[in-house]
Every structure is written in C-alpha cells, then in structure tokens.
Write a protein that holds these residues in place. Structure first.
Motif, PDB file in Angstrom:
ATOM      1  N   TRP A 155       0.798  -1.222   0.000  1.00  0.00           N
ATOM      2  CA  TRP A 155       0.000   0.000   0.000  1.00  0.00           C
ATOM      3  C   TRP A 155       0.839   1.285   0.000  1.00  0.00           C
ATOM      4  CZ3 TRP A 155       1.191   2.762   4.342  1.00  0.00           C
ATOM      5  CH2 TRP A 155       1.734   2.047   5.407  1.00  0.00           C
ATOM      6  N   LEU A 156       2.190   1.190   0.006  1.00  0.00           N
ATOM      7  CA  LEU A 156       3.047   2.379   0.083  1.00  0.00           C
ATOM      8  C   LEU A 156       4.213   2.289  -0.896  1.00  0.00           C
ATOM      9  CD1 LEU A 156       4.102   5.034   1.417  1.00  0.00           C
ATOM     10  CD2 LEU A 156       5.267   3.570   3.072  1.00  0.00           C
TER      11      LEU A 156
ATOM     12  N   PHE B  18       0.014   6.215  -1.647  1.00  0.00           N
ATOM     13  CA  PHE B  18      -0.715   5.193  -0.904  1.00  0.00           C
ATOM     14  C   PHE B  18      -1.790   4.624  -1.822  1.00  0.00           C
ATOM     15  CE2 PHE B  18       0.793   8.473   1.930  1.00  0.00           C
ATOM     16  CZ  PHE B  18       1.453   7.750   2.911  1.00  0.00           C
ATOM     17  N   GLY B  19      -1.972   3.302  -1.802  1.00  0.00           N
ATOM     18  CA  GLY B  19      -2.945   2.695  -2.698  1.00  0.00           C
ATOM     19  C   GLY B  19      -3.659   1.516  -2.077  1.00  0.00           C
ATOM     20  N   LYS B  20      -4.866   1.255  -2.584  1.00  0.00           N
ATOM     21  CA  LYS B  20      -5.671   0.133  -2.114  1.00  0.00           C
ATOM     22  C   LYS B  20      -6.576  -0.324  -3.243  1.00  0.00           C
ATOM     23  CE  LYS B  20      -7.603  -2.531   1.039  1.00  0.00           C
ATOM     24  NZ  LYS B  20      -6.977  -3.766   1.394  1.00  0.00           N
ATOM     25  N   ASP B  21      -6.652  -1.620  -3.473  1.00  0.00           N
ATOM     26  CA  ASP B  21      -7.575  -2.204  -4.438  1.00  0.00           C
ATOM     27  C   ASP B  21      -8.825  -2.659  -3.695  1.00  0.00           C
ATOM     28  OD1 ASP B  21      -5.571  -1.824  -6.265  1.00  0.00           O
ATOM     29  OD2 ASP B  21      -5.041  -3.944  -6.440  1.00  0.00           O
TER      30      ASP B  21
ATOM     31  N   PHE C 187      -7.829   2.529  -5.829  1.00  0.00           N
ATOM     32  CA  PHE C 187      -7.818   3.865  -5.250  1.00  0.00           C
ATOM     33  C   PHE C 187      -6.384   4.210  -4.887  1.00  0.00           C
ATOM     34  CE2 PHE C 187     -12.051   2.287  -4.645  1.00  0.00           C
ATOM     35  CZ  PHE C 187     -12.847   3.386  -4.906  1.00  0.00           C
ATOM     36  N   ASP C 188      -5.943   5.403  -5.288  1.00  0.00           N
ATOM     37  CA  ASP C 188      -4.589   5.861  -5.021  1.00  0.00           C
ATOM     38  C   ASP C 188      -4.632   7.277  -4.473  1.00  0.00           C
ATOM     39  OD1 ASP C 188      -3.107   3.590  -6.194  1.00  0.00           O
ATOM     40  OD2 ASP C 188      -4.019   4.285  -8.060  1.00  0.00           O
TER      41      ASP C 188
ATOM     42  N   MET D 146      -9.293   7.263  -8.743  1.00  0.00           N
ATOM     43  CA  MET D 146     -10.042   6.015  -8.753  1.00  0.00           C
ATOM     44  C   MET D 146      -9.984   5.455 -10.163  1.00  0.00           C
ATOM     45  SD  MET D 146     -14.020   5.156  -7.803  1.00  0.00           S
ATOM     46  CE  MET D 146     -14.773   5.771  -9.280  1.00  0.00           C
ATOM     47  N   LYS D 147      -9.403   4.256 -10.318  1.00  0.00           N
ATOM     48  CA  LYS D 147      -9.314   3.611 -11.622  1.00  0.00           C
ATOM     49  C   LYS D 147     -10.439   2.591 -11.751  1.00  0.00           C
ATOM     50  CE  LYS D 147      -5.223   2.419 -13.212  1.00  0.00           C
ATOM     51  NZ  LYS D 147      -3.856   1.858 -13.251  1.00  0.00           N
TER      52      LYS D 147
END
Length: 163
Positions: free
Chosen positions: A80-81, A111-114, A120-121, A146-147
């Motif tokens: 996530w980083l 920072f990112g999260k699927d 989401f980044d 948001m992809k």
C-alpha cells in the motif's frame, strides 16, 4: 453470466459519467485532449523506474498547450506504500505563442488500495518548480485517483482524478 457482466459494465459507465459531470460543472476549464506514453521497468525487486511523456492538445486553440517528460524511481515498501524521487521537464505554451520551460525535481509518497475491481490511489508530491526569468518556489501537490476496471485486454482503462 453475460447479462451480469453487461449490467456491471453499465454501472461503471454510470458512475464515471456522474462523477465527470459533477467535476466538469464545478470547474471553469477548457476542454483538452491528453496523450500520455509511459514505460515502466522493475530492474530489482521492489524498485521501479518510470519514464513518460505527455501532451495536452486544445481543440479550441488548435495547438498543443503543454508537453512534458519525466522520470521517477520508486521503492515499493509495502503493498500500500511506494515512495521515491523524480524529475520533470515541461513546457507550457503561453498566449503570446512562446514556450515557458519548467524544471521540477520532486520526492513522492503514494498510498494505494484495491477494492474489488477498482483501484484507489492517494498521491503526494513535494516539488521545487524552477523557471527561467520567473520566481522559483516549492509546492506540495496531492491527488486522489479512482481507476475503473480495464475495458480491453490491451489496457484501455478510465480513471477519475482530483487534485
């Protein structure tokens, strides 16, 4: 199964259209077409190097209004980083027709999260913007992106991003 996929795809477009409409109505910006080309390599585990170029074309002015090239070197500390450093050289076309060049060294932490099929980044950059003949300054920039799921096997993908 096809009908479920088609219904899900329609929802993706509805969300994309709604968010684009809200964003476009809230800003007074000219319409531009953007083209970004990027190459990413991972020469070592957790280390990535990204090189890209981008052009902005204004149909209203019938000209390219921005062009840049950059390089980023990042370290994926956790899933996530990612953090690292980069450099950008860009040129902005002014109303008089002259190009204003900018050089921009920067450091970043992303920072990112699927979540399901969405990504989401949260991007954070600290930059030092230098110009010839204009005062240089530091800038902190952040954006949320948001992809949406890829529409094709070769990577066509829509995203929304707010700075």
């Amino acid at each position: 199964m096809f009908y479920i996929f088609a219904a899900m795809l329609k929802w993706h477009y509805l969300i994309l259209f709604s968010l684009l409409s809200i964003n476009c109505l809230s800003q007074n910006r000219q319409f531009e077409l953007w083209n970004k080309n990027q190459i990413s390599i991972e020469p070592w585990e957790k280390i990535s190097i990204d090189v890209s170029e981008k052009l902005h074309f204004s149909p209203q002015r019938s000209t390219i209004t921005l062009r840049y090239a950059d390089i980023f070197i990042g370290y994926q500390a956790f899933s996530w980083l990612e953090y690292g450093a980069g450099f950008r050289i860009s040129s902005v076309k002014q109303e008089a027709g002259d190009w204003l060049q900018e050089n921009r060294p920067m450091v970043f932490a992303n920072f990112g999260k699927d979540l399901g099929h969405y990504e989401f980044d949260f991007y954070n950059r600290f930059e030092y913007r230098t110009y010839k003949g204009i005062k240089n300054y530091f800038r902190y920039r952040q954006s949320l992106r948001m992809k949406f799921p890829a529409l094709t096997n070769w990577g066509m993908q829509f995203y929304l991003q707010e700075e």
